[in-house]
Design a protein around this motif. Structure first.
Motif, PDB file in Angstrom:
ATOM      1  N   LEU A  18      15.005  27.465  25.035  1.00  0.00           N
ATOM      2  CA  LEU A  18      14.615  26.427  24.091  1.00  0.00           C
ATOM      3  C   LEU A  18      14.065  25.245  24.872  1.00  0.00           C
ATOM      4  CD1 LEU A  18      17.552  26.181  21.514  1.00  0.00           C
ATOM      5  CD2 LEU A  18      15.242  27.025  21.064  1.00  0.00           C
ATOM      6  N   ARG A  19      13.200  24.485  24.217  1.00  0.00           N
ATOM      7  CA  ARG A  19      12.711  23.238  24.803  1.00  0.00           C
ATOM      8  C   ARG A  19      13.020  22.110  23.830  1.00  0.00           C
ATOM      9  NH1 ARG A  19       6.692  20.769  25.579  1.00  0.00           N
ATOM     10  NH2 ARG A  19       6.974  19.749  27.598  1.00  0.00           N
ATOM     11  N   LEU A  20      13.873  21.201  24.257  1.00  0.00           N
ATOM     12  CA  LEU A  20      14.213  20.043  23.448  1.00  0.00           C
ATOM     13  C   LEU A  20      13.291  18.882  23.788  1.00  0.00           C
ATOM     14  CD1 LEU A  20      18.113  20.084  23.669  1.00  0.00           C
ATOM     15  CD2 LEU A  20      16.605  21.386  22.147  1.00  0.00           C
ATOM     16  N   SER A  21      13.008  18.065  22.779  1.00  0.00           N
ATOM     17  CA  SER A  21      12.194  16.869  22.968  1.00  0.00           C
ATOM     18  C   SER A  21      12.950  15.663  22.447  1.00  0.00           C
ATOM     19  CB  SER A  21      10.867  16.989  22.213  1.00  0.00           C
ATOM     20  OG  SER A  21      10.107  18.076  22.661  1.00  0.00           O
ATOM     21  N   CYS A  22      12.695  14.522  23.058  1.00  0.00           N
ATOM     22  CA  CYS A  22      13.294  13.266  22.600  1.00  0.00           C
ATOM     23  C   CYS A  22      12.236  12.180  22.679  1.00  0.00           C
ATOM     24  CB  CYS A  22      14.497  12.899  23.439  1.00  0.00           C
ATOM     25  SG  CYS A  22      15.119  11.222  23.114  1.00  0.00           S
ATOM     26  N   ALA A  23      11.857  11.662  21.519  1.00  0.00           N
ATOM     27  CA  ALA A  23      10.895  10.573  21.454  1.00  0.00           C
ATOM     28  C   ALA A  23      11.645   9.246  21.390  1.00  0.00           C
ATOM     29  CB  ALA A  23      10.010  10.727  20.227  1.00  0.00           C
ATOM     30  N   ALA A  24      11.336   8.352  22.318  1.00  0.00           N
ATOM     31  CA  ALA A  24      12.034   7.073  22.404  1.00  0.00           C
ATOM     32  C   ALA A  24      11.126   5.930  21.972  1.00  0.00           C
ATOM     33  CB  ALA A  24      12.522   6.844  23.830  1.00  0.00           C
ATOM     34  N   SER A  25      11.702   4.950  21.319  1.00  0.00           N
ATOM     35  CA  SER A  25      10.959   3.753  20.949  1.00  0.00           C
ATOM     36  C   SER A  25      11.863   2.540  21.121  1.00  0.00           C
ATOM     37  CB  SER A  25      10.464   3.843  19.510  1.00  0.00           C
ATOM     38  OG  SER A  25      11.530   3.997  18.614  1.00  0.00           O
ATOM     39  N   GLY A  26      11.243   1.378  21.195  1.00  0.00           N
ATOM     40  CA  GLY A  26      12.025   0.154  21.339  1.00  0.00           C
ATOM     41  C   GLY A  26      12.426  -0.148  22.769  1.00  0.00           C
ATOM     42  N   ILE A  27      11.889   0.623  23.723  1.00  0.00           N
ATOM     43  CA  ILE A  27      12.190   0.389  25.139  1.00  0.00           C
ATOM     44  C   ILE A  27      10.896   0.473  25.940  1.00  0.00           C
ATOM     45  CG2 ILE A  27      14.532   1.313  25.017  1.00  0.00           C
ATOM     46  CD1 ILE A  27      13.439   3.925  26.271  1.00  0.00           C
ATOM     47  N   ILE A  28      10.943  -0.045  27.157  1.00  0.00           N
ATOM     48  CA  ILE A  28       9.839   0.181  28.082  1.00  0.00           C
ATOM     49  C   ILE A  28      10.136   1.508  28.750  1.00  0.00           C
ATOM     50  CG2 ILE A  28       8.544  -0.706  30.040  1.00  0.00           C
ATOM     51  CD1 ILE A  28       9.522  -3.510  29.261  1.00  0.00           C
ATOM     52  N   PHE A  29       9.615   2.576  28.186  1.00  0.00           N
ATOM     53  CA  PHE A  29      10.013   3.913  28.574  1.00  0.00           C
ATOM     54  C   PHE A  29       9.771   4.168  30.049  1.00  0.00           C
ATOM     55  CE2 PHE A  29      11.247   8.168  27.537  1.00  0.00           C
ATOM     56  CZ  PHE A  29      10.534   8.979  28.385  1.00  0.00           C
ATOM     57  N   SER A  30       8.617   3.763  30.538  1.00  0.00           N
ATOM     58  CA  SER A  30       8.271   4.048  31.933  1.00  0.00           C
ATOM     59  C   SER A  30       9.190   3.341  32.919  1.00  0.00           C
ATOM     60  CB  SER A  30       6.823   3.642  32.205  1.00  0.00           C
ATOM     61  OG  SER A  30       6.650   2.256  31.965  1.00  0.00           O
ATOM     62  N   ALA A  31       9.922   2.347  32.457  1.00  0.00           N
ATOM     63  CA  ALA A  31      10.846   1.602  33.314  1.00  0.00           C
ATOM     64  C   ALA A  31      12.300   1.991  33.074  1.00  0.00           C
ATOM     65  CB  ALA A  31      10.670   0.103  33.097  1.00  0.00           C
ATOM     66  N   SER A  32      12.505   3.079  32.339  1.00  0.00           N
ATOM     67  CA  SER A  32      13.858   3.469  31.944  1.00  0.00           C
ATOM     68  C   SER A  32      14.205   4.848  32.457  1.00  0.00           C
ATOM     69  CB  SER A  32      13.981   3.463  30.420  1.00  0.00           C
ATOM     70  OG  SER A  32      13.684   2.186  29.882  1.00  0.00           O
ATOM     71  N   ALA A  33      15.343   4.955  33.147  1.00  0.00           N
ATOM     72  CA  ALA A  33      15.894   6.273  33.427  1.00  0.00           C
ATOM     73  C   ALA A  33      16.411   6.831  32.110  1.00  0.00           C
ATOM     74  CB  ALA A  33      17.019   6.183  34.443  1.00  0.00           C
ATOM     75  N   MET A  34      16.292   8.138  31.950  1.00  0.00           N
ATOM     76  CA  MET A  34      16.692   8.790  30.707  1.00  0.00           C
ATOM     77  C   MET A  34      17.643   9.947  31.008  1.00  0.00           C
ATOM     78  SD  MET A  34      15.064   7.072  28.396  1.00  0.00           S
ATOM     79  CE  MET A  34      15.347   8.143  26.967  1.00  0.00           C
ATOM     80  N   ALA A  35      18.397  10.324  30.016  1.00  0.00           N
ATOM     81  CA  ALA A  35      19.354  11.413  30.206  1.00  0.00           C
ATOM     82  C   ALA A  35      19.539  12.190  28.918  1.00  0.00           C
ATOM     83  CB  ALA A  35      20.699  10.862  30.679  1.00  0.00           C
ATOM     84  N   TRP A  36      19.917  13.448  29.093  1.00  0.00           N
ATOM     85  CA  TRP A  36      20.350  14.299  27.983  1.00  0.00           C
ATOM     86  C   TRP A  36      21.866  14.444  28.052  1.00  0.00           C
ATOM     87  CZ3 TRP A  36      17.778  16.058  23.833  1.00  0.00           C
ATOM     88  CH2 TRP A  36      16.382  16.036  23.864  1.00  0.00           C
ATOM     89  N   TYR A  37      22.488  14.404  26.880  1.00  0.00           N
ATOM     90  CA  TYR A  37      23.915  14.598  26.733  1.00  0.00           C
ATOM     91  C   TYR A  37      24.137  15.706  25.699  1.00  0.00           C
ATOM     92  CZ  TYR A  37      24.299   9.975  28.876  1.00  0.00           C
ATOM     93  OH  TYR A  37      24.201   8.907  29.737  1.00  0.00           O
ATOM     94  N   ARG A  38      25.350  16.212  25.659  1.00  0.00           N
ATOM     95  CA  ARG A  38      25.691  17.183  24.608  1.00  0.00           C
ATOM     96  C   ARG A  38      27.149  17.016  24.207  1.00  0.00           C
ATOM     97  NH1 ARG A  38      25.340  22.849  28.091  1.00  0.00           N
ATOM     98  NH2 ARG A  38      27.196  22.503  29.394  1.00  0.00           N
ATOM     99  N   GLN A  39      27.402  17.382  22.958  1.00  0.00           N
ATOM    100  CA  GLN A  39      28.762  17.329  22.446  1.00  0.00           C
ATOM    101  C   GLN A  39      29.052  18.626  21.713  1.00  0.00           C
ATOM    102  OE1 GLN A  39      29.761  13.937  19.980  1.00  0.00           O
ATOM    103  NE2 GLN A  39      31.928  14.185  20.445  1.00  0.00           N
ATOM    104  N   ALA A  40      29.963  19.391  22.274  1.00  0.00           N
ATOM    105  CA  ALA A  40      30.381  20.638  21.651  1.00  0.00           C
ATOM    106  C   ALA A  40      31.514  20.358  20.669  1.00  0.00           C
ATOM    107  CB  ALA A  40      30.842  21.626  22.715  1.00  0.00           C
TER     108      ALA A  40
END
Length: 117
Positions: A18-40
């Motif tokens: 699978l390929r997950l996508s996450c569209a972000a807004s309200g931040i300076i994306f290029s200046a932000s480290a990003m992460a994926w989390y999960r909750q089982a």
């Protein structure tokens, strides 16, 4: 206001991708480290992978070699390519801004990944 919209989750058989996508807004994306989390179900939310502004990546041991995190600054989007999926990968997956080892933005609705035959 920081806003994350995750998509791409679905029911998949063990060994699938699978390929997950996450569209972000309200931040300076290029200046932000990003992460994926999960909750089982019945478990706390956990960090899965992170990507710095220079595209350096980190993965938890259980997904190393199977998952790949990437980012597209032009689209303000972070991706999680998941291969060789296992039933234990079943969870709701979320993305967030990652700073100082913590998720610092608002949580989106997440996207459900179910790995089952």
């Amino acid at each position: 206001q920081v806003h994350m919209v995750e998509s791409g989750g679905e029911l998949v058989q063990p060994g699938g991708s699978l390929r997950l996508s996450c569209a972000a807004s309200g931040i300076i994306f290029s200046a932000s480290a990003m992460a994926w989390y999960r909750q089982a179900p019945g478990k706390e939310r956990e960090l899965v992978a992170s990507v710095t502004i220079r595209a350096n990546t980190y993965y938890i041991d259980s997904v190393k070699g199977r998952f790949t995190i990437s980012r597209d600054n032009a689209k303000n989007t972070v991706y999680l390519q998941m291969n060789a999926l296992k039933p234990e990968d079943t969870a709701v997956y979320y993305c967030n801004v990652y700073r100082g080892g913590l998720a610092v933005g608002s949580w989106g609705q997440g996207t459900q990944v179910t790995v089952s035959s």
